[in-house]
Design a protein around this motif. Structure first.
Motif, PDB file in Angstrom:
ATOM      1  N   ALA A 153     -76.115  13.930   7.070  1.00  0.00           N
ATOM      2  CA  ALA A 153     -76.763  15.201   6.730  1.00  0.00           C
ATOM      3  C   ALA A 153     -75.815  16.098   5.932  1.00  0.00           C
ATOM      4  O   ALA A 153     -76.228  16.741   4.966  1.00  0.00           O
ATOM      5  N   ASP A 177     -78.082  18.372   3.488  1.00  0.00           N
ATOM      6  CA  ASP A 177     -79.370  18.658   4.140  1.00  0.00           C
ATOM      7  C   ASP A 177     -79.228  19.976   4.900  1.00  0.00           C
ATOM      8  O   ASP A 177     -78.935  20.007   6.092  1.00  0.00           O
ATOM      9  N   ASP A 206     -81.229  22.289   5.962  1.00  0.00           N
ATOM     10  CA  ASP A 206     -82.102  22.599   7.098  1.00  0.00           C
ATOM     11  C   ASP A 206     -81.585  21.958   8.383  1.00  0.00           C
ATOM     12  O   ASP A 206     -81.485  22.615   9.424  1.00  0.00           O
ATOM     13  N   LYS A 207     -81.242  20.666   8.313  1.00  0.00           N
ATOM     14  CA  LYS A 207     -80.725  19.968   9.500  1.00  0.00           C
ATOM     15  C   LYS A 207     -79.404  20.568   9.950  1.00  0.00           C
ATOM     16  O   LYS A 207     -79.204  20.853  11.124  1.00  0.00           O
ATOM     17  N   ALA A 248     -79.797  23.976  11.508  1.00  0.00           N
ATOM     18  CA  ALA A 248     -80.401  23.881  12.843  1.00  0.00           C
ATOM     19  C   ALA A 248     -79.369  23.424  13.868  1.00  0.00           C
ATOM     20  O   ALA A 248     -79.309  23.954  14.987  1.00  0.00           O
ATOM     21  N   TRP A 249     -78.548  22.447  13.509  1.00  0.00           N
ATOM     22  CA  TRP A 249     -77.505  21.965  14.425  1.00  0.00           C
ATOM     23  C   TRP A 249     -76.444  23.032  14.669  1.00  0.00           C
ATOM     24  O   TRP A 249     -75.957  23.185  15.779  1.00  0.00           O
ATOM     25  N   GLN A 262     -75.031  14.053  19.989  1.00  0.00           N
ATOM     26  CA  GLN A 262     -75.494  13.785  18.626  1.00  0.00           C
ATOM     27  C   GLN A 262     -74.889  12.496  18.085  1.00  0.00           C
ATOM     28  O   GLN A 262     -73.801  12.106  18.490  1.00  0.00           O
TER      29      GLN A 262
END
Length: 105
Positions: free
Chosen positions: A48, A53, A55-56, A59-60, A40
């Motif tokens: 992020a 953020d 959502d990001k 997800a990570w 990454q």
């Protein structure tokens, strides 16, 4: 990328620095270290987190690309003492192991 996001990226990039595990241990003790996998972009992850953020980041976290630094990794870092990169996004310090530079001949 919006101009505001681009400015934040540049600011975070400018605040990213090499650091030793010894210097990071107080942050680990406080539970304030986030590990960013080497696949990454450390700055994208920091951005992020800074922009909240969810959502990001979620997800990570789900994919294991971003995680709270645990005891096993801390012991590994203590034993190996690799070169690390870190950037602060209060209250977190995001950390990544620096990729090995190719050997020059």
């Amino acid at each position: 990328m919006t101009e505001q996001a681009s400015t934040l990226y540049a600011k975070l990039l400018g605040e990213t620095a090499p650091i030793s595990w010894q210097e990071l241990q107080p942050f680990f003790a406080r539970g304030a270290l986030l590990w960013v996998e080497s696949t990454q972009d450390l700055i994208v992850a920091a951005q992020a987190v800074a922009e909240n953020d969810q959502d990001k980041v979620a997800a990570w976290l789900e994919a294991g690309l971003l995680s709270k630094l645990g005891d096993a990794r801390a012991e590994d870092l203590l034993a190996r003492d690799p070169q690390l990169w870190a950037v602060v996004v209060a209250p977190w310090v995001l950390v990544q192991e620096r990729a090995e530079a190719p050997a020059s001949h």
